[in-house]
Design an enzyme around this catalytic site. Sequence first.
Site, PDB file in Angstrom:
ATOM      1  CG  HIS A 124      -2.010  -1.024   1.123  1.00 18.64           C
ATOM      2  ND1 HIS A 124      -3.277  -0.706   0.713  1.00 18.64           N
ATOM      3  CD2 HIS A 124      -2.005  -2.360   1.312  1.00 18.64           C
ATOM      4  CE1 HIS A 124      -4.024  -1.806   0.690  1.00 18.64           C
ATOM      5  NE2 HIS A 124      -3.277  -2.834   1.051  1.00 18.64           N
ATOM      6  CG  ASP A 164      -0.030   9.267   0.819  1.00 12.10           C
ATOM      7  OD1 ASP A 164      -0.098   8.103   1.236  1.00 12.10           O
ATOM      8  OD2 ASP A 164      -0.746  10.197   1.252  1.00 12.10           O
TER       9      ASP A 164
HETATM   10  P1  ADQ Z   1      -3.036   5.937   4.886  1.00 10.78           P
HETATM   11  O1  ADQ Z   1      -1.635   6.406   5.064  1.00 10.78           O
HETATM   12  O2  ADQ Z   1      -3.796   5.732   6.129  1.00 10.78           O
HETATM   13  O3  ADQ Z   1      -3.124   4.623   3.993  1.00 10.78           O
HETATM   14  P2  ADQ Z   1      -4.990   7.362   3.082  1.00 10.78           P
HETATM   15  O4  ADQ Z   1      -4.936   6.684   1.784  1.00 10.78           O
HETATM   16  O5  ADQ Z   1      -5.172   8.833   2.962  1.00 10.78           O
HETATM   17  O6  ADQ Z   1      -3.717   7.123   3.985  1.00 10.78           O
HETATM   18  O7  ADQ Z   1      -6.195   6.783   3.893  1.00 10.78           O
HETATM   19  C1  ADQ Z   1      -6.588   7.341   5.094  1.00 10.78           C
HETATM   20  C2  ADQ Z   1      -8.008   6.870   5.418  1.00 10.78           C
HETATM   21  O8  ADQ Z   1      -8.334   7.260   6.743  1.00 10.78           O
HETATM   22  C3  ADQ Z   1      -9.036   7.491   4.490  1.00 10.78           C
HETATM   23  O9  ADQ Z   1      -9.984   6.521   4.127  1.00 10.78           O
HETATM   24  C4  ADQ Z   1      -9.676   8.593   5.359  1.00 10.78           C
HETATM   25  O10 ADQ Z   1     -11.045   8.801   5.100  1.00 10.78           O
HETATM   26  C5  ADQ Z   1      -9.497   8.037   6.750  1.00 10.78           C
HETATM   27  N1  ADQ Z   1      -9.342   9.145   7.701  1.00 10.78           N
HETATM   28  C6  ADQ Z   1      -8.309   9.997   7.793  1.00 10.78           C
HETATM   29  N2  ADQ Z   1      -8.547  10.896   8.785  1.00 10.78           N
HETATM   30  C7  ADQ Z   1      -9.733  10.584   9.296  1.00 10.78           C
HETATM   31  C8  ADQ Z   1     -10.533  11.134  10.335  1.00 10.78           C
HETATM   32  N3  ADQ Z   1     -10.133  12.192  11.048  1.00 10.78           N
HETATM   33  N4  ADQ Z   1     -11.704  10.546  10.604  1.00 10.78           N
HETATM   34  C9  ADQ Z   1     -12.114   9.472   9.895  1.00 10.78           C
HETATM   35  N5  ADQ Z   1     -11.418   8.917   8.896  1.00 10.78           N
HETATM   36  C10 ADQ Z   1     -10.250   9.469   8.615  1.00 10.78           C
HETATM   37  C11 ADQ Z   1      -2.188   3.743   3.361  1.00 10.78           C
HETATM   38  C12 ADQ Z   1      -1.167   4.412   2.437  1.00 10.78           C
HETATM   39  C13 ADQ Z   1      -1.882   5.257   1.388  1.00 10.78           C
HETATM   40  C14 ADQ Z   1      -2.878   4.381   0.622  1.00 10.78           C
HETATM   41  C15 ADQ Z   1      -3.761   3.598   1.568  1.00 10.78           C
HETATM   42  C16 ADQ Z   1      -4.612   2.580   0.827  1.00 10.78           C
HETATM   43  O11 ADQ Z   1      -0.258   5.209   3.177  1.00 10.78           O
HETATM   44  O12 ADQ Z   1      -0.961   5.846   0.483  1.00 10.78           O
HETATM   45  O13 ADQ Z   1      -3.693   5.220  -0.183  1.00 10.78           O
HETATM   46  O14 ADQ Z   1      -2.994   2.885   2.530  1.00 10.78           O
HETATM   47  O15 ADQ Z   1      -3.832   1.784   0.000  1.00 10.78           O
END
Ligand code: ADQ
Length: 470
Positions: free
Chosen positions: A157, A366
């Site tokens: 990921h 990311d």
């Molecule tokens: P993450 O680093 O966690 O994931 P991201 O892809 O942005 O990053 O996903 C974060 C998730 O958490 C999103 O679904 C978002 O809605 C949720 N989230 C964030 N803040 C929140 C809040 N305050 N309340 C509720 N929900 C919240 C890792 C990798 C990424 C990759 C994903 C999936 O680092 O690059 O996109 O896995 O493969």
Amino acid sequence: MSRLIVVSNRVNLSRDTGAGAVGGLAAAIAAALRERPGIWFGWSGETTPQYTGQIAMERIGEVTVARVDLEEQDVEEYYNGYANKTLWPLFHNRIDLTAYERPFDAGYARVNRRFAEALAPLIAPDDLIWVHDYHLAPLARELRALGVKNRIGFFLHIPWPARQLLTTLPGHRKLVEALFHYDLIGFQTEDHLTAVTDYLAHEIGAAPISATGEVEAFGLRTQLGVFPIGIEAPDFRDGSRSPLGEESFQRMRESQAGRKMVLGVDRLDYSKGLEERFLSYEQFLAAHEEQREKVFLLQIATLSRDSVEAYQELRGRLDAIAGRVNGAYGTVDWVPLRYINSGYRQDELAGIYRAAHVGLVTPLRDGMNLVAKEYVAAQDPEDPGVLILSRFAGAAAQMGSALIVNPYDRDDVAAAIQRALSMGYAERRKRWERLMETVARDDVSAWRTRFVDALGAPRRPRPRLANDAA
Ligand code: ADQ
């Protein structure tokens, strides 16, 4: 239809919240396991004084989960240690934060072995096994050593680092060799795949041997591919209009008092570029006196990995910058930077996304970044907001109609904020339509189907190995 065994570090599905409210990945896995029978295996998130290997099986909705507890020492060395203090910073280009300690390495190997020993008895001969993320790179090797011959796929990921960075890791070759025990290895972007093939070419002397990404090294053959992850777009579109979404949208609109809202939503993590984002916003306020009191930045940053020092330090720095910006620019009735650490339910978040005029997504590095896609999906098609997106998010490869920025360049980000705020309706709508097309088409089902189909596709048998069990 063969069963699907999904393995991830945490199995964060709970009876109380169901599949929808626990983040994108959990929802994606749960949906895959509703489509075909199978099991989701991983750590419960709980610790036990002494590891027993006992599996707690539970049926949650249509999904069967199998969870094991780990010892404190496992969590410290494997999870906080090798996963989050070694691999996470290294794979996000932060060798300055990368800690390598022997016990981390040992703990990582031990937990992967424990996972394999607990999981192996649950596996039937036809099962497809899909392993997720950097916590579990050696899992296939451990399963093979126990005689598991099934197709096993791995999806990373997070980004894959450049060769020059990866080679700073003691034991990098061992890590890469372990990956070759998988039949299929998926990455988020072509860039990450290129970094892997560059490493293989220069360090191992291996090159892809087929157009489908097969590569041989260490006496093993695997297949490499790009599978960009997506979101369940209708969940965010409909979620922003659900009772909870509507309520949070209205609440935001009222609290905006006619001002425009720029929104950031992230885990509090140094890879997300929060510090740089705050500084860019400060620069924007300094450069655009006319915008003061007409706009504010709402940054929602959920606390994450709070027991790791680098995260505690970042938190302190963000508090300080937010305080400084508000002290310097705020007025009695205007807070220029609203900074909060709470988490929100998905529908509530969708309503907040819809209320934001600008989505500011500026990670320094990311794998993908799902927030960029969620923001787009939650917009009102008749009045969509503008997405500003870092060129260093994997999502940028698919979302060229966003305003693409360099998150290290404060002038660039400040100029993009100004441009987004003053963008005319026709351009705003056209950009959003293009983005929405990608988000809707390359969604999470497309990702899952492509990966599982590729994993299950007929192919040449793996070469036999000296260390394979008979
Ligand atoms: P993450 O680093 O966690 O994931 P991201 O892809 O942005 O990053 O996903 C974060 C998730 O958490 C999103 O679904 C978002 O809605 C949720 N989230 C964030 N803040 C929140 C809040 N305050 N309340 C509720 N929900 C919240 C890792 C990798 C990424 C990759 C994903 C999936 O680092 O690059 O996109 O896995 O493969």
